[in-house]
Design an enzyme around this catalytic site. Structure first.
Site, mmCIF file in Angstrom:
data_model
loop_
_atom_site.group_PDB
_atom_site.id
_atom_site.type_symbol
_atom_site.label_atom_id
_atom_site.label_comp_id
_atom_site.label_asym_id
_atom_site.label_seq_id
_atom_site.Cartn_x
_atom_site.Cartn_y
_atom_site.Cartn_z
ATOM 1 N N CYS A 113 46.998 17.350 -4.438
ATOM 2 C CA CYS A 113 46.389 16.230 -5.183
ATOM 3 C C CYS A 113 46.560 16.361 -6.695
ATOM 4 O O CYS A 113 46.378 15.394 -7.430
ATOM 5 C CB CYS A 113 44.916 16.091 -4.827
ATOM 6 N N HIS A 249 41.059 12.036 -10.536
ATOM 7 C CA HIS A 249 41.577 12.017 -9.164
ATOM 8 C C HIS A 249 40.552 11.300 -8.280
ATOM 9 O O HIS A 249 39.352 11.532 -8.395
ATOM 10 C CB HIS A 249 41.782 13.456 -8.689
ATOM 11 N N ASN A 279 41.752 8.654 -0.925
ATOM 12 C CA ASN A 279 42.430 9.748 -1.631
ATOM 13 C C ASN A 279 43.932 9.673 -1.313
ATOM 14 O O ASN A 279 44.344 9.995 -0.204
ATOM 15 C CB ASN A 279 41.834 11.087 -1.185
HETATM 16 N N1 COA Z 1 31.097 10.367 9.796
HETATM 17 C C1 COA Z 1 29.837 10.695 10.134
HETATM 18 N N2 COA Z 1 29.328 11.945 10.012
HETATM 19 C C2 COA Z 1 30.160 12.878 9.504
HETATM 20 C C3 COA Z 1 31.483 12.614 9.128
HETATM 21 C C4 COA Z 1 31.935 11.293 9.291
HETATM 22 N N3 COA Z 1 33.186 10.917 8.962
HETATM 23 N N4 COA Z 1 32.046 13.747 8.660
HETATM 24 C C5 COA Z 1 31.106 14.696 8.736
HETATM 25 N N5 COA Z 1 29.960 14.192 9.262
HETATM 26 C C6 COA Z 1 28.680 14.866 9.511
HETATM 27 C C7 COA Z 1 28.825 16.350 9.681
HETATM 28 O O1 COA Z 1 29.209 16.684 10.994
HETATM 29 C C8 COA Z 1 27.452 16.838 9.343
HETATM 30 O O2 COA Z 1 26.617 16.639 10.454
HETATM 31 P P1 COA Z 1 25.430 17.689 10.811
HETATM 32 O O3 COA Z 1 24.536 17.652 9.632
HETATM 33 O O4 COA Z 1 24.857 17.100 12.044
HETATM 34 O O5 COA Z 1 26.130 18.984 10.984
HETATM 35 C C9 COA Z 1 26.991 15.857 8.254
HETATM 36 O O6 COA Z 1 27.842 14.699 8.379
HETATM 37 C C10 COA Z 1 27.113 16.418 6.848
HETATM 38 O O7 COA Z 1 28.378 17.053 6.745
HETATM 39 P P2 COA Z 1 28.910 17.636 5.377
HETATM 40 O O8 COA Z 1 30.269 18.198 5.595
HETATM 41 O O9 COA Z 1 27.852 18.540 4.784
HETATM 42 O O10 COA Z 1 28.973 16.283 4.532
HETATM 43 P P3 COA Z 1 29.298 16.103 3.027
HETATM 44 O O11 COA Z 1 28.208 15.391 2.347
HETATM 45 O O12 COA Z 1 29.822 17.365 2.403
HETATM 46 O O13 COA Z 1 30.529 15.072 3.098
HETATM 47 C C11 COA Z 1 32.900 15.135 2.850
HETATM 48 C C12 COA Z 1 31.718 15.445 3.760
HETATM 49 C C13 COA Z 1 34.168 15.597 3.547
HETATM 50 C C14 COA Z 1 32.929 13.658 2.617
HETATM 51 C C15 COA Z 1 32.690 15.895 1.505
HETATM 52 O O14 COA Z 1 32.373 17.241 1.761
HETATM 53 C C16 COA Z 1 33.890 15.826 0.628
HETATM 54 O O15 COA Z 1 34.290 14.790 0.149
HETATM 55 N N6 COA Z 1 34.489 17.005 0.306
HETATM 56 C C17 COA Z 1 35.619 17.089 -0.558
HETATM 57 C C18 COA Z 1 36.839 16.733 0.221
HETATM 58 C C19 COA Z 1 38.006 16.455 -0.656
HETATM 59 O O16 COA Z 1 37.889 15.800 -1.637
HETATM 60 N N7 COA Z 1 39.146 16.986 -0.238
HETATM 61 C C20 COA Z 1 40.353 16.770 -0.904
HETATM 62 C C21 COA Z 1 40.339 17.528 -2.173
HETATM 63 S S1 COA Z 1 41.575 16.915 -3.185
#
Ligand code: COA
Length: 322
Positions: A113, A249, A279
């Site tokens: 990215c 980004h 993204n």
């Molecule tokens: N829909 C519904 N629920 C979802 C889900 C989805 N698409 N993805 C994850 N969950 C659930 C998880 O299973 C978890 O459930 P639980 O509490 O029962 O275990 C809950 O939502 C919270 O998960 P978590 O991973 O803590 O959520 P989060 O707030 O961190 O959001 C992302 C997840 C992936 C959106 C976030 O972590 C993120 O954006 N991370 C950075 C990713 C990124 O930018 N990557 C590229 C870098 S360039």
């Protein structure tokens, strides 16, 4: 010493739009969850047979046309991509052939990215040293091809696209500075298995899907981006109030807002396209820049801070005067 100046921008998005509602039918998720946690509403997805170079070419031609530059005048093409059409030749070489710019330097930069920021930083150095006068810098990715459509944590995040800028040498900035970093110790948090085999003739090893520990990536991204925006300002003796536009980004609206808060930049001065694009990896920053240039928000003379964070981990920024 000369500086690089952005002559013009261009971008391209594939025609097909995938909404959050469509993802609801693929994985256990909801439009509401995706909007709340990421800010994403829809993303563009490549058609079968459409390649990263196809997207890059459309974005490059748009930028060259706006710049009034004939491809034959290019002395350098750098493409930031993690989804090249082939292991080799580089997408930049394929793009060069299509544009009719044979002979100039052409290569890819792989920084996920942060790919466009890396490509811009490298091209800027070619220009600053006087080696080239005119360069094309592209960020292009078809990241949807690296998604496991049954993994709800990753398949909701990414989209496809391309963005490009034409750079020219000038006496004044232009690009004030670029700052490029990496820390390879974080490989396990964000990666795609596969590539050149260790033995045998298979192309991909394992599943060539994005694997991510989202929550950990999120925290490190926020921390790192806060640091890097300060680094860019300090290097140029600038204050947050000197910045007209933050163009981050576009990974997650919550990461963008955290960076803007740190800089004390109001939401009106942050370019946000994550809702429409998701993204788009290396394409995300040049796509957002092109959107803001073409809708008239970004004007000549504006100070812009570009930043990105991605797999590697890699991260970087560019402080520019448009
Ligand atoms: N829909 C519904 N629920 C979802 C889900 C989805 N698409 N993805 C994850 N969950 C659930 C998880 O299973 C978890 O459930 P639980 O509490 O029962 O275990 C809950 O939502 C919270 O998960 P978590 O991973 O803590 O959520 P989060 O707030 O961190 O959001 C992302 C997840 C992936 C959106 C976030 O972590 C993120 O954006 N991370 C950075 C990713 C990124 O930018 N990557 C590229 C870098 S360039």
């Amino acid at each position: 010493m000369s500086y690089s100046r952005i002559l013009a921008t261009g971008s391209y998005l594939p025609e097909r739009v995938m909404t959050n509602a469509e993802l609801e039918s693929l994985v256990d998720t909801s439009d509401e969850w995706i909007r709340e946690r990421t800010g994403i509403e829809r993303r563009h997805i490549v058609a079968d047979g459409e390649s990263t170079c196809d997207l890059a070419e459309r974005a490059a031609r748009a930028a060259l046309e706006s710049a009034g530059v004939d491809p034959a005048e290019l002395e350098l093409i750098v493409v930031g991509t993690t989804t090249p059409d082939k292991i080799y030749p580089a997408t930049a070489c394929r793009l060069q052939a299509r544009l009719g710019a044979a002979g100039c330097t052409a290569f890819d930069v792989q920084a996920v990215c942060t790919g466009f920021i890396y490509a811009l930083g490298v091209a800027d150095k070619f220009i600053k040293t006087g080696e080239v006068k005119r360069a094309l810098v592209v960020g292009a990715d078809t990241h949807s091809r690296l998604l496991d459509w049954s993994d709800r944590q990753t398949c909701i995040l990414f989209g496809d696209g391309a963005g490009a800028v034409v750079l020219e040498a000038g006496e004044e900035p232009g690009i004030y500075s670029t700052h490029l970093h990496a820390d390879g110790r974080y490989e396990d948090l964000l990666y795609v298995e596969g590539g050149v085999p260790l033995g045998g003739g298979e192309i991909a090893q394992g599943h060539a899907y994005t694997k991510m520990r989202g929550n950990e990536v999120f925290k490190i991204a926020v921390r790192t981006l806060r640091r890097i925006v300060t680094e860019a300002l300090d290097a140029n003796g600038m204050q947050p109030s000197d910045i007209d536009w933050l163009i981050p980004h576009q990974a997650n609206i919550r990461i963008i807002e955290a960076t803007a808060r740190k800089l004390d930049i109001p939401a009106e001065r942050v370019v946000v396209t994550v809702a429409e694009h998701g993204n788009t990896s290396a394409a995300s920053v040049p796509l957002a820049l092109d959107v803001a240039v073409r809708d008239g928000r970004v004007k000549r003379g504006d100070n812009i801070l570009l930043e990105a964070f991605g797999g590697g981990f890699t991260w970087g920024s560019a402080l520019i005067r448009y």
